[in-house]
Structures are given as structure tokens and as C-alpha cells.
Design an enzyme around this catalytic site. Structure first.
Site, PDB file in Angstrom:
ATOM      1  N   HIS A  79       0.849  -1.196   0.000  1.00 43.51           N
ATOM      2  CA  HIS A  79       0.000   0.000   0.000  1.00 43.51           C
ATOM      3  C   HIS A  79       0.883   1.243   0.000  1.00 43.51           C
ATOM      4  O   HIS A  79       1.348   1.669   1.057  1.00 43.51           O
ATOM      5  CB  HIS A  79      -0.886  -0.028   1.247  1.00 43.51           C
ATOM      6  CG  HIS A  79      -1.906   1.067   1.307  1.00 43.51           C
ATOM      7  ND1 HIS A  79      -1.600   2.360   1.648  1.00 43.51           N
ATOM      8  CD2 HIS A  79      -3.243   1.052   1.073  1.00 43.51           C
ATOM      9  CE1 HIS A  79      -2.688   3.104   1.641  1.00 43.51           C
ATOM     10  NE2 HIS A  79      -3.700   2.327   1.294  1.00 43.51           N
ATOM     11  N   PHE A  80       1.103   1.847  -1.134  1.00 47.32           N
ATOM     12  CA  PHE A  80       0.740   1.347  -2.466  1.00 47.32           C
ATOM     13  C   PHE A  80       2.016   0.923  -3.167  1.00 47.32           C
ATOM     14  O   PHE A  80       3.074   1.482  -2.847  1.00 47.32           O
ATOM     15  CB  PHE A  80       0.066   2.450  -3.291  1.00 47.32           C
ATOM     16  CG  PHE A  80      -1.198   2.993  -2.718  1.00 47.32           C
ATOM     17  CD1 PHE A  80      -2.402   2.341  -2.946  1.00 47.32           C
ATOM     18  CD2 PHE A  80      -1.205   4.143  -1.951  1.00 47.32           C
ATOM     19  CE1 PHE A  80      -3.583   2.848  -2.447  1.00 47.32           C
ATOM     20  CE2 PHE A  80      -2.379   4.641  -1.437  1.00 47.32           C
ATOM     21  CZ  PHE A  80      -3.576   3.991  -1.689  1.00 47.32           C
TER      22      PHE A  80
END
Length: 684
Positions: free
Chosen positions: A574-575
Site C-alpha cells: 500500500h501502495f
């Protein structure tokens, strides 16, 4: 909106996609481990019989097919397919160690079946393409993949499959045990039978279900030549052999594929090995695998929903959105985003959207689009094992709903007006309400979302959404949220919730400081028998400070600090290429502090089967005005308890909370609540 964020991403090598197919490199020649003349006599004697000649012909047919597809063989001993001469080839290279995959990083099959053993009749049905007939209706794919068959155009060498374990093997990525024979003991016969074992496992995983018209091919589907190494430990024919296929990788990018090491045994002894076997499902020439320009699929792309409807996007496209080709995922307009820091869905265990089923809207028309998505939530998902909750933790509710909203909002093209401008996506906040208590294990979550508006404001493109999640046809969670696409200039000036001012916690403002006590969460977690305790990937706190009767409402105050390690597992997810802590994980940390306080305060007294749930009918609001980076060092949270509600077999605690990065308050949570209830207790 003047709320601004800041982050500068890290460089990352793009995936090599669509390379032209290359001629396999020749194997390195080295002296064989055994005398060449001895081996020659053994093999010539073996191939003298008519039965051996017939079997060789069948095996070589498959071997030639593999060579035409680009596979390269390296073997300790090898009979040339053209002139029959014995040629010494390189000995098996030491295989690199494959790390054990955590529960979070495991591959999620596209379909599930309880069938873990296959007899000869099952295998013959797979050679005819009757995949759903063997594994069940979840594998049904009407009108698709007529060429996906076990041992297509070759003799069936497997006699049975005795074991399939999705989480087995040396790295936890999968294991298949089968029997085969007779085999002539050549490298080609080992490769052919190992490939058939891999085909069975690929079908079991449902890898074909996200393509419409595919074939098996060696490699990972990138077009690069595949290479494996074969070691004839004990040369000679085998009347029967046990095959142990140990999976080292499974992925949908660049095409659905698996990689494995394979061991052959006979009479309890190892007779051969195939290292680095790779097998993919690849589309036939001219068959589309993704949307065309405008986001519209040129034809059905092969994936059906849980309810049997043709879908627009599948797990394959979402995987490419996370870590592969954005052009494959969403259409050619997005391809230039593939090799840069750009909007992506969270990866692997944090990918919580599987399919776009329906879309009432079109690319470029950004307001008013309505769509339905699906997410399958298997009971063996990491978050069920790691949460203190009786079912799904709050952060997965949040991530699932928000990912469905953001993914299709991005698919509709808000960044395409200025496609070369680098932007980062961030959630700004929202409100959500649980509508009913539901156990979501082995459920498919169907989400209905609407993109309400898209606006431009001070260098940011803002999108607002509403959504409702359903299970078994009934709604259970609803909310609204806003996302922003921020330019590099906007990201460079992060001001938080207090216009850039450094605001201390409530505890730091008290003079004199009130007495505090500490809940030792780490010590409780160290006891494997400790109930209602978050663990492993959700082990977010080690201790919580408590001021009894403190806080803004005089009912209790909690404070905790979570150290941030750049190696924390979620930064890789993430991410991808833009690592920040998920806001939902920050919310989950606050919830854990409140859960620990509930237990420490003895609110579970009198309950024999207590369990934490998400409170029903209690709207919760969050606001984010910043992000936690891998270099931030620590996150500090505080909770002001505002209400404790007791009922038969239930207690609900509600509070307000804030979270700080060093020097800046960036999260604000209003009416965040936890509930502990006795199993079977009546609703409020």
C-alpha cells in the site's frame, strides 16, 4: 480545498511485458556425473523394445511442442530428439532458496473445490476439458477455453493425484503429489509428466477462468523463453513414479502462471528432479485480454461473476492494476502509467476487490456512474486468523469498500485530461455504518457504488462516492467517501488537520500530569492461549497508557505509540511504488486500543463466549489530512471515551480519537466504537 499532503516516491523497475519471443539459450555443456558409455549402453538397451519406442514417440511429441513454445532444457543426461544420440548436459544448478510465504501474501485461487484427490477417470475427464465436471460448478466457464485441457495432444502420463494442498509445500505456496508411469526415464519424459502435474494444479487454482480462449504454454506468459533444469539422478525406465510438485510461485501477472520444483521417486529413492518448471495460461493470437480504448471490452474476456454474469474486469485486471500493465488492466490510454509512480490498488493480501461486474457509465463521463463489484472473502484469509474480532476486522470493511470505489473511479478517467502529470491518490475521509452483524467467511461481497461528483480544486481532482455492500443479497454496510488525486506540488506541502500547527495530545496539555497506568498488550499477546487478541499482521500495539476518568468527556483516556519500521509488511502492499500506511490500518490501531481497554476494564465479566464485532447502527466518521511514510518513525494516537453502553450480553464503547505523525495531527475519528458481545446475544 487547502488540505495538502506530501510524499516523494521511490524508483521501481517496471515489469517487462510483451517482449518478443526469443530462441532459448543453449545449455552449457559439462561432463556428466556418470560415465557416458555406461549410460549409453543402458539407454540403448532400454529403447530397444517396441513398447519403449512407442512411449518415446508420445513423449517426444509433447517435448517438441514445448520446444516450439520456447522452453529450454538443461539436464544431467539427455537423449537428443533428432538423432537419438546421448549428449552430456550441465548438471542441475543449486536452486535458490524460496522464502516461506506469509498468510497475507498467499495466492488466492480464482475458484475453490474440496476435491484434493483425482483418480484416473477424473484425469481423463480433464483431458477432455470437463473441468467443472471434476472440480465443481465454481469452475464453469460456458463458451470459453475449448483448448484448455490436461495433456492436450499428448499421452496422459499421470495415473492419479493423491494430494493437493493449496498451502502446502516447502514455501507454503502449494503442493501436488501424483503417480505416473510407465516413464522411459529420459529428460523429456520427466518434463512431460511434471508439466501434466502442473496443468492439474493450474486447473485446480482456476487460473484459466480469467481468460476467454487460452492454451497452456511454458513460462510466465511474458514471451521470454522458459528454462528449467532436469537432473536424472538414477537414469533408466520407471514402471511407476511418485511425482511431488512443490510450488515456488503463483501469479496472474504477466499472465496466469505457476512455477514449481518437481521431484520423482521410485522405490522410496529419488530418481530425478525438474527445477524451475514454469507453466502459464496464455491467450491465443488475436484474442483480447483487456479493455479496448474507452474501457469497453471488445469481446467477453472470460470471467463470470459469483452469480454467473459476464464481468467487465476480473482478478487478472486488478492484479495488473496493482503491479503490472495498466494498459492491460484498464485500456491503452492507461499504459503510460505502468512504468511510473501512479494510482494503484493495494497489492497481494491487501487487494480487496476482485471483479467489476456491471458499469452504468462511460469513460470521461465522471459524474453519476453506477457500478457493481465483487470480492470473495475465503475463510482462510489472513485477516480472519489475525483479528481479535469474531469475523472480519474493521480495516477490511473499510479497505474493501474504498477500493471498489477508487478503482472504478480511476477507471473512468479523472487523470486522463492531463495524462503526463504525476499524481498520487489519497482518501480524505468518509462516514460508514454497519447495518447488520454478519459472518463474512466464504462469502462473496457484492458492492453497489455511485460516483457522485468530480471536481477540480487547487491542483487536486476530488471524487465523492456512495456505496453499499451486500452478502447473500442483503445489505450489511453502507457509507460515503471522498478521494483526491494530488499533484506533486500539492503533495509537497502537508499541513495536517490544524493548518500546519503542532497541536499536543490531551495528556501533554495537562498540568500537572495525571496518573497513568499501562496495559501490556505485548505480554498478553505472548500467551498463545490469550483470547480476543490481535496477532501477526494485525499486531499493531505493544502497550496502551490509560488515564482512568480522564479525557475530554471524563470517562477515560487512552494513549498509545506505534513504532514505524520501514520494513513493515504493509509498505510493500500500500501502495506499490508509493508506500504509505493504509488509513484503515491507523483506524484499526485505534480500535485495538479500545478493545484492550474493554478487556482490561473487565467488561467481559460474565461472558462465556465473548467476541468483538463491528457495532450495528452506529455511524462512524473519519477524516485524513496526511499520511504516514516509512521514514516517519512513530504514530501516536489518543482516544477520548465518551460513552459506555451495557445490555444483556453486550457492551458498546464509543469514543473520539486523533492520530499524529511527528509534529502533525493528521487523522480525526468521530464516534468510533467497539462492541463485545456474548455469542448468541440478542440485538440491542
Amino acid at each position: 480545498m487547502n488540505d495538502e499532503l506530501g510524499f516523494e516516491g521511490e524508483p521501481f523497475d517496471p515489469l517487462a511485458e510483451d517482449e518478443p519471443q526469443r530462441t532459448p539459450e543453449p545449455a552449457t555443456v559439462r561432463p556428466a556425473g556418470t560415465g557416458t558409455a555406461v549410460v549409453a549402453r543402458e539407454v540403448r538397451s532400454a529403447v530397444a523394445t517396441a513398447h519403449r519406442n512407442a512411449l518415446n514417440a508420445q513423449v517426444l511429441l509433447q517435448a517438441r511442442t514445448l520446444r516450439r513454445a520456447g522452453v529450454a532444457l538443461a539436464a544431467s543426461r539427455f537423449v537428443d530428439a533428432v538423432d537419438g544420440r546421448i549428449r552430456p548436459i550441465s548438471a542441475l544448478s543449486p536452486a535458490p532458496a524460496v522464502p516461506f510465504v506469509t498468510t497475507e501474501g498467499r495466492f488466492k485461487p480464482l475458484a475453490r473445490t474440496d476435491k484434493a484427490e483425482l483418480g484416473r477417470d477424473d484425469l481423463r475427464r480433464l483431458t477432455g476439458g470437463d473441468i467443472a465436471g471434476v472440480f465443481g460448478p465454481a469452475y464453469s466457464q460456458p463458451g470459453c477455453n475449448p483448448s484448455v485441457k490436461l495433456a492436450a495432444d499428448a499421452a496422459l502420463l499421470l495415473s492419479e493425484v493423491t494430494r493437493i494442498e493449496l498451502r502446502g509445500g516447502s514455501s507454503g505456496r502449494g503442493l501436488l503429489v501424483a503417480s505416473a508411469g510407465p516413464l522411459d526415464g529420459t529428460p523429456e519424459s520427466l518434463l512431460a509428466s511434471a508439466t501434466q502435474a502442473a496443468e492439474v494444479l493450474a486447473l485446480h487454482l482456476g487460473l484459466h477462468l480469467c481468460l476467454a480462449d487460452a492454451v497452456f504454454a511454458p513460462g510466465d506468459g511474458s514471451g521470454r523463453a522458459a528454462r528449467c533444469e532436469i537432473d536424472l539422478v538414477r537414469p533408466g525406465p520407471l514402471a511407476a513414479a511418485q511425482i511431488r510438485l512443490d510450488v515456488t510461485d503463483v501469479d496472474l501477472v504477466p499472465r496466469p502462471h505457476l512455477r514449481a520444483d518437481v521431484e520423482f521417486r521410485s522405490g522410496g529413492a529419488v530418481t530425478g528432479r525438474v527445477a524451475g518448471l514454469s507453466l502459464a495460461l496464455v491467450e491465443k493470437p488475436g484474442v483480447p485480454v483487456g479493455p479496448a480504448r474507452g474501457g469497453v471490452p471488445p469481446a467477453f474476456l472470460g470471467r463470470y461473476s459469483a452469480a454467473g454474469e459476464p464481468t467487465v474486469l476480473s482478478e487478472f485486471h486488478i492484479a495488473h492494476f496493482a503491479r503490472g500493465s495498466h494498459g492491460t488492466a484498464f485500456g491503452p490510454e492507461f499504459e503510460h502509467y505502468s512504468d511510473r509512480r501512479a494510482t494503484r490498488v493495494p497489492d497481494r493480501g491487501l487487494t480487496l476487490m476482485d471483479r467489476l461486474v456491471t458499469l452504468d457509465g462511460e469513460r470521461g463521463a465522471l459524474d453519476g456512474a453506477k457500478y457493481e463489484t465483487e470480492y470473495d472473502s475465503p475463510a482462510d484469509s489472513w485477516y480472519y486468523a489475525d483479528t481479535a474480532n469474531a469475523s472480519m476486522p474493521n480495516m477490511i470493511y473499510m479497505e474493501t469498500s474504498l477500493q471498489s470505489a477508487l478503482s472504478i473511479g480511476y477507471f473512468l478517467g479523472p487523470t486522463l485530461a492531463d495524462p503526463d502529470a504525476p499524481v498520487s491518490l489519497r482518501n480524505l475521509g468518509g462516514t460508514a455504518t454497519v447495518l447488520r452483524e454478519v459472518d463474512l467467511r466464504d462469502k462473496t461481497i457484492r458492492q453497489r457504488s455511485e460516483l457522485l461528483s468530480t471536481t477540480l480544486n487547487n491542483g487536486a481532482s476530488l471524487q465523492s462516492f456512495t456505496y453499499t455492500m451486500h452478502a447473500d443479497g442483503e445489505p450489511f454496510y453502507t457509507g460515503e467517501t471522498m478521494f483526491g488525486y494530488f499533484s506533486e506540488a500539492a503533495m509537497a506541502n502537508q499541513t495536517g488537520l490544524d493548518a500546519g500547527r503542532s497541536v499536543p495530545t490531551w495528556l501533554e496539555q495537562q498540568n500537572p500530569l495525571p496518573a497513568t497506568r499501562t496495559i501490556d498488550v505485548a505480554a498478553r499477546r505472548a500467551d498463545p492461549a490469550a483470547p480476543l487478541c490481535a496477532r501477526d499482521h494485525l499486531a499493531l500495539l505493544d502497550e496502551v497508557q490509560v488515564v482512568d476518568g480522564g479525557g475530554e468527556h471524563g470517562k477515560g483516556y487512552l494513549r498509545a505509540v506505534r513504532r514505524i519500521d520501514p520494513a513493515d509488511w504493509f509498505f510493500a502492499r500500500h501502495f506499490p511504488r508509493d508506500p504509505v500506511i493504509p488509513g484503515s490500518l491507523g483506524v484499526e490501531t485505534v480500535i485495538q486500543a479500545m478493545q484492550e481497554w474493554v478487556l482490561d476494564a473487565g467488561w467481559d465479566e460474565g461472558m462465556t463466549e465473548p467476541g468483538f464485532i463491528l457495532p450495528v447502527g452506529a455511524p462512524f466518521t473519519w477524516k485524513y489530512r496526511g499520511q504516514f511514510l516509512p521514514t516517519d518513525g512513530a504514530a501516536t494516537l489518543e482516544v477520548h471515551i465518551k460513552d459506555v453502553r451495557r445490555g444483556p450480553g453486550r457492551v458498546r464503547v464509543t469514543g473520539d480519537a486523533s492520530v499524529w505523525k511527528p509534529g502533525l495531527r493528521i487523522y480525526e475519528l468521530t464516534d468510533i466504537a467497539v462492541e463485545l458481545r456474548e455469542e448468541g446475544a440478542q440485538p440491542w
